[in-house]
Scaffold this motif. Sequence first.
Motif, PDB file in Angstrom:
ATOM      1  N   GLU A   9     -77.618  25.543   6.444  1.00  0.00           N
ATOM      2  CA  GLU A   9     -77.044  25.126   5.172  1.00  0.00           C
ATOM      3  C   GLU A   9     -75.531  24.969   5.321  1.00  0.00           C
ATOM      4  N   GLU A  31     -77.736  22.465   0.605  1.00  0.00           N
ATOM      5  CA  GLU A  31     -78.699  22.089   1.642  1.00  0.00           C
ATOM      6  C   GLU A  31     -78.100  21.082   2.618  1.00  0.00           C
ATOM      7  N   THR A  32     -77.358  20.114   2.090  1.00  0.00           N
ATOM      8  CA  THR A  32     -76.840  19.035   2.936  1.00  0.00           C
ATOM      9  C   THR A  32     -75.320  18.985   2.862  1.00  0.00           C
ATOM     10  N   ARG A  33     -74.723  18.412   3.890  1.00  0.00           N
ATOM     11  CA  ARG A  33     -73.270  18.261   3.902  1.00  0.00           C
ATOM     12  C   ARG A  33     -72.804  17.316   2.788  1.00  0.00           C
ATOM     13  N   GLU A  34     -73.630  16.285   2.506  1.00  0.00           N
ATOM     14  CA  GLU A  34     -73.265  15.341   1.442  1.00  0.00           C
ATOM     15  C   GLU A  34     -73.147  16.065   0.102  1.00  0.00           C
TER      16      GLU A  34
END
Length: 50
Positions: A9, A31-34
């Motif tokens: 994460e 959850e995501t870098r974005e």
Amino acid sequence: MIRKLKSGEYRLYSRKVDPKTRKRRNLGTFETREAAEKHEREVQYFKRHG
């Protein structure tokens, strides 16, 4: 400031160090870098428009 955790994460930390704890504040885990980058932009927006 975004760091990747061992769990895969991403965690958003404040840019400045908290004077009380002498560490960066945790501003959320994603959850995501974005998703983390999106939240970072929202944080920067509210610093100026809050």
